[in-house]
Design a protein around this motif. Structure first.
Motif, PDB file in Angstrom:
ATOM      1  N   ASN A  79     -32.956 -74.226  13.128  1.00 21.97           N
ATOM      2  CA  ASN A  79     -32.403 -73.192  12.909  1.00 21.97           C
ATOM      3  C   ASN A  79     -30.804 -72.877  12.793  1.00 21.97           C
ATOM      4  O   ASN A  79     -30.128 -73.756  13.521  1.00 21.97           O
ATOM      5  CB  ASN A  79     -33.279 -72.060  13.724  1.00 21.97           C
ATOM      6  CG  ASN A  79     -32.987 -72.411  15.311  1.00 21.97           C
ATOM      7  OD1 ASN A  79     -31.777 -72.604  15.716  1.00 21.97           O
ATOM      8  ND2 ASN A  79     -34.269 -72.190  15.945  1.00 21.97           N
ATOM      9  N   MET A  80     -30.541 -71.666  12.718  1.00 23.92           N
ATOM     10  CA  MET A  80     -28.924 -71.328  12.739  1.00 23.92           C
ATOM     11  C   MET A  80     -28.358 -71.925  14.228  1.00 23.92           C
ATOM     12  O   MET A  80     -27.250 -72.304  14.248  1.00 23.92           O
ATOM     13  CB  MET A  80     -28.728 -70.069  12.419  1.00 23.92           C
ATOM     14  CG  MET A  80     -28.650 -69.979  10.869  1.00 23.92           C
ATOM     15  SD  MET A  80     -27.254 -70.970   9.968  1.00 23.92           S
ATOM     16  CE  MET A  80     -25.722 -70.088  10.328  1.00 23.92           C
ATOM     17  N   TYR A  81     -28.995 -71.265  15.180  1.00 27.74           N
ATOM     18  CA  TYR A  81     -28.438 -71.709  16.729  1.00 27.74           C
ATOM     19  C   TYR A  81     -28.309 -73.133  16.908  1.00 27.74           C
ATOM     20  O   TYR A  81     -27.321 -73.565  17.311  1.00 27.74           O
ATOM     21  CB  TYR A  81     -29.402 -71.028  17.612  1.00 27.74           C
ATOM     22  CG  TYR A  81     -28.988 -71.486  19.175  1.00 27.74           C
ATOM     23  CD1 TYR A  81     -27.889 -71.037  19.718  1.00 27.74           C
ATOM     24  CD2 TYR A  81     -29.685 -72.477  19.802  1.00 27.74           C
ATOM     25  CE1 TYR A  81     -27.387 -71.449  20.797  1.00 27.74           C
ATOM     26  CE2 TYR A  81     -29.452 -72.957  20.919  1.00 27.74           C
ATOM     27  CZ  TYR A  81     -28.429 -72.353  21.645  1.00 27.74           C
ATOM     28  OH  TYR A  81     -28.223 -72.727  22.964  1.00 27.74           O
ATOM     29  N   GLU A  82     -29.516 -73.812  16.454  1.00 25.79           N
ATOM     30  CA  GLU A  82     -29.562 -75.163  16.707  1.00 25.79           C
ATOM     31  C   GLU A  82     -28.468 -75.932  15.679  1.00 25.79           C
ATOM     32  O   GLU A  82     -27.854 -76.847  16.396  1.00 25.79           O
ATOM     33  CB  GLU A  82     -30.960 -75.823  16.705  1.00 25.79           C
ATOM     34  CG  GLU A  82     -32.010 -75.221  17.786  1.00 25.79           C
ATOM     35  CD  GLU A  82     -33.206 -75.673  17.582  1.00 25.79           C
ATOM     36  OE1 GLU A  82     -34.102 -75.591  18.442  1.00 25.79           O
ATOM     37  OE2 GLU A  82     -33.664 -76.264  16.426  1.00 25.79           O
ATOM     38  N   PHE A  83     -28.492 -75.665  14.456  1.00 22.49           N
ATOM     39  CA  PHE A  83     -27.629 -76.389  13.664  1.00 22.49           C
ATOM     40  C   PHE A  83     -26.138 -76.320  13.909  1.00 22.49           C
ATOM     41  O   PHE A  83     -25.526 -77.053  13.797  1.00 22.49           O
ATOM     42  CB  PHE A  83     -28.050 -75.973  12.206  1.00 22.49           C
ATOM     43  CG  PHE A  83     -27.029 -76.676  11.291  1.00 22.49           C
ATOM     44  CD1 PHE A  83     -27.511 -77.830  10.761  1.00 22.49           C
ATOM     45  CD2 PHE A  83     -25.772 -75.967  11.026  1.00 22.49           C
ATOM     46  CE1 PHE A  83     -26.616 -78.750   9.824  1.00 22.49           C
ATOM     47  CE2 PHE A  83     -25.079 -76.845   9.556  1.00 22.49           C
ATOM     48  CZ  PHE A  83     -25.549 -78.060   9.283  1.00 22.49           C
ATOM     49  N   MET A  84     -25.699 -75.020  14.117  1.00 19.81           N
ATOM     50  CA  MET A  84     -24.356 -74.705  14.588  1.00 19.81           C
ATOM     51  C   MET A  84     -24.144 -75.487  15.822  1.00 19.81           C
ATOM     52  O   MET A  84     -22.704 -75.717  16.061  1.00 19.81           O
ATOM     53  CB  MET A  84     -24.097 -73.098  14.544  1.00 19.81           C
ATOM     54  CG  MET A  84     -24.238 -72.638  13.044  1.00 19.81           C
ATOM     55  SD  MET A  84     -23.452 -73.245  11.756  1.00 19.81           S
ATOM     56  CE  MET A  84     -21.811 -72.927  12.361  1.00 19.81           C
ATOM     57  N   THR A  85     -24.885 -75.433  16.877  1.00 17.03           N
ATOM     58  CA  THR A  85     -24.485 -76.232  18.069  1.00 17.03           C
ATOM     59  C   THR A  85     -24.349 -77.686  17.891  1.00 17.03           C
ATOM     60  O   THR A  85     -23.637 -78.146  18.483  1.00 17.03           O
ATOM     61  CB  THR A  85     -25.478 -75.940  19.042  1.00 17.03           C
ATOM     62  OG1 THR A  85     -26.839 -76.193  18.651  1.00 17.03           O
ATOM     63  CG2 THR A  85     -25.641 -74.447  19.594  1.00 17.03           C
ATOM     64  N   PHE A  86     -25.181 -78.047  16.791  1.00 16.86           N
ATOM     65  CA  PHE A  86     -25.231 -79.579  16.521  1.00 16.86           C
ATOM     66  C   PHE A  86     -23.774 -79.908  15.851  1.00 16.86           C
ATOM     67  O   PHE A  86     -23.226 -80.894  15.976  1.00 16.86           O
ATOM     68  CB  PHE A  86     -26.516 -80.170  15.663  1.00 16.86           C
ATOM     69  CG  PHE A  86     -26.385 -81.568  15.215  1.00 16.86           C
ATOM     70  CD1 PHE A  86     -26.743 -82.480  16.081  1.00 16.86           C
ATOM     71  CD2 PHE A  86     -25.737 -81.853  13.935  1.00 16.86           C
ATOM     72  CE1 PHE A  86     -26.488 -83.831  15.749  1.00 16.86           C
ATOM     73  CE2 PHE A  86     -25.723 -83.034  13.596  1.00 16.86           C
ATOM     74  CZ  PHE A  86     -26.419 -84.131  14.718  1.00 16.86           C
ATOM     75  N   LEU A  87     -23.587 -78.922  15.092  1.00 19.99           N
ATOM     76  CA  LEU A  87     -22.323 -78.983  13.963  1.00 19.99           C
ATOM     77  C   LEU A  87     -20.980 -78.938  15.023  1.00 19.99           C
ATOM     78  O   LEU A  87     -20.185 -80.026  14.729  1.00 19.99           O
ATOM     79  CB  LEU A  87     -22.065 -77.853  13.167  1.00 19.99           C
ATOM     80  CG  LEU A  87     -20.724 -78.178  12.466  1.00 19.99           C
ATOM     81  CD1 LEU A  87     -20.715 -79.208  11.148  1.00 19.99           C
ATOM     82  CD2 LEU A  87     -20.749 -76.504  11.295  1.00 19.99           C
ATOM     83  N   GLY A  88     -21.006 -78.183  16.287  1.00 14.99           N
ATOM     84  CA  GLY A  88     -20.098 -78.161  16.929  1.00 14.99           C
ATOM     85  C   GLY A  88     -20.141 -79.625  17.803  1.00 14.99           C
ATOM     86  O   GLY A  88     -18.778 -80.056  17.881  1.00 14.99           O
ATOM     87  N   MET A  89     -21.003 -80.025  18.313  1.00 13.00           N
ATOM     88  CA  MET A  89     -21.102 -81.331  18.796  1.00 13.00           C
ATOM     89  C   MET A  89     -20.505 -82.604  17.885  1.00 13.00           C
ATOM     90  O   MET A  89     -19.691 -83.465  18.147  1.00 13.00           O
ATOM     91  CB  MET A  89     -22.348 -81.706  19.310  1.00 13.00           C
ATOM     92  CG  MET A  89     -22.611 -83.020  20.026  1.00 13.00           C
ATOM     93  SD  MET A  89     -24.107 -83.268  20.577  1.00 13.00           S
ATOM     94  CE  MET A  89     -25.114 -83.919  19.008  1.00 13.00           C
TER      95      MET A  89
END
Length: 419
Positions: A79-89
């Motif tokens: 989802n957007m929360y998980e994907f954007m946190t992964f993108l930040g990582m």
């Protein structure tokens, strides 16, 4: 404490470590101008401290990712929360790789804020672990999403270096027409970044005070037999409704600064999912970003580009140009694998076709074609310096629209990511 609670705690720790690392990079670069010691030693010392802190932040971020994966029972990219946190990582992983190649602390002064903004944007979305829909329950979710995001992360580093190049070479003392045009577009880029920051600030501010407004709207739906049926949809706002959904009625609304009803409604042609709420969010983001930008201009009494430009003194623009190009050159084959090849394989397995002109697929192709053109112009036409930097900046804008605009604005098979 559950594993998911621990995961949330280390994620918060990663966020603050990134913030501290950014401050240390600021001290390393900007502080050397006022250091009584050798500026090179000052930059090396604080740059090393900043890199250690950012690496600790990345370690905490990786811990968050794997503990959420184990605790939630699925890879946290659905989802957007998980994907954007992964993108930040992924951006931090890409930055670390590029830093170890070039050893330029200045890059951290721009890569770290980008990571912090993306993490802050991710935190706007619901953070609960959501069950995978059938189309996502595949091994190809892991290889497609992770490789695509890693490729985009290298594009983000290329964007950061490209923006740094433009800030370095733009002459704010030149009053010619061409120079003023260059100054305007660099400043507009910085203003756009403040709008994103304004969005994050305004969402968290109204969430903190518990603001809510609810609407209902009637919608005519034609069923399979051609019979028109009327359904009632509910829309929940967490920002004061400057714009209400088209053809809707107020159910409950908290007054804000004397505003007891929406100022106007969304146009009738804007009838997509939550279109009115999304338009309302865009308006609030522009308002908050403009206010933030105005306050910064008032505080510095200069354009933001003119404030940052002196920090770049002594930096070789050719180094920035090289870093931007190398980051994109590394990211392009990774993005090709993840966003096109692996995505097509997954599409064949999930939906029985390799290509279906879904909006996300189209924009992923547009992104790939744009960076293909970037590399072509760079290698075949000798586009270096300012043209190359602008292409790096524009390319990442396309990436952001592919990630955010398509998921949250355009309806399609990938719209589940915005839930």
């Amino acid at each position: 404490m559950s594993l998911l609670d621990f995961s949330s705690d280390v994620f918060l720790a990663a966020f603050f470590l990134y913030c501290f690392a950014f401050l240390f990079y600021m001290i390393a670069i900007a502080g050397k101008q006022w250091s009584n010691r050798d500026p090179q030693k000052h930059e090396k010392k604080w740059g090393k401290i900043a890199f250690i802190v950012s690496s600790l932040g990345l370690t905490a971020h990786l811990t968050f990712f794997f503990t959420r994966w184990i605790g939630g029972g699925q890879i946290p990219t659905s989802n957007m929360y998980e994907f954007m946190t992964f993108l930040g990582m992924a951006i931090m992983i890409a930055y670390t790789i590029v830093y170890l190649i070039y050893r330029k602390p200045l890059l951290g002064m721009f890569a770290l804020p980008l990571t912090v903004i993306i993490i802050g944007y991710a935190s706007v979305f619901p953070q609960e672990v959501q069950p995978l829909i059938p189309a996502l329950d595949s091994i190809w979710l892991k290889v497609h999403v992770t490789t695509a995001a890693l490729g985009e992360a290298f594009f983000a580093v290329g964007f950061a270096a490209g923006l740094m190049y433009l800030l370095r070479v733009t002459d704010y003392n030149d009053k010619s027409k061409q120079a003023r045009r260059a100054q305007f577009w660099v400043e507009f880029t910085l203003y756009s970044i403040t709008v994103i920051v304004g969005f994050i600030i305004v969402v968290f501010a109204f969430r903190a005070v518990g603001y809510e407004a609810d609407f209902t709207r009637e919608k005519a739906v034609v069923d399979a037999k051609g019979v028109v049926q009327t359904t009632v949809e509910e829309e929940h706002y967490t920002l004061p409704p400057i714009v209400k959904p088209y053809n809707s009625e107020v159910v409950a609304m908290q007054p804000f600064l004397g505003m007891e009803k929406p100022l106007f409604q969304a146009p009738d042609w804007m009838n997509g999912v939550s279109a009115g709420r999304k338009l309302n969010t865009v308006i609030w983001s522009i308002i908050a970003g403009t206010i933030l930008y105005g306050l910064l201009r008032l505080a510095f009494r200069r354009r933001l580009g003119a404030v940052i430009h002196p920090v770049m003194d002594g930096i070789d623009p050719d180094d920035l140009d090289e870093i931007s190009y190398r980051a994109i050159a590394i990211g392009f084959p990774i993005f090709t694998l993840g966003a096109l090849i692996f995505a097509m394989i997954w599409a064949e397995i999930a939906w029985g076709r390799f290509w279906g002109w879904d909006p996300k697929e189209v924009w992923a192709l547009i992104t790939w074609l744009f960076y293909s053109a970037y590399l072509h112009f760079r290698l075949s036409r000798g586009w270096q310096g300012r043209p190359s930097a602008w292409l790096a900046v524009i390319g990442f804008v396309i990436v952001l629209f592919t990630l955010i605009g398509v998921n949250l604005i355009i309806a399609g098979l990938h719209s589940y990511a915005g839930v």
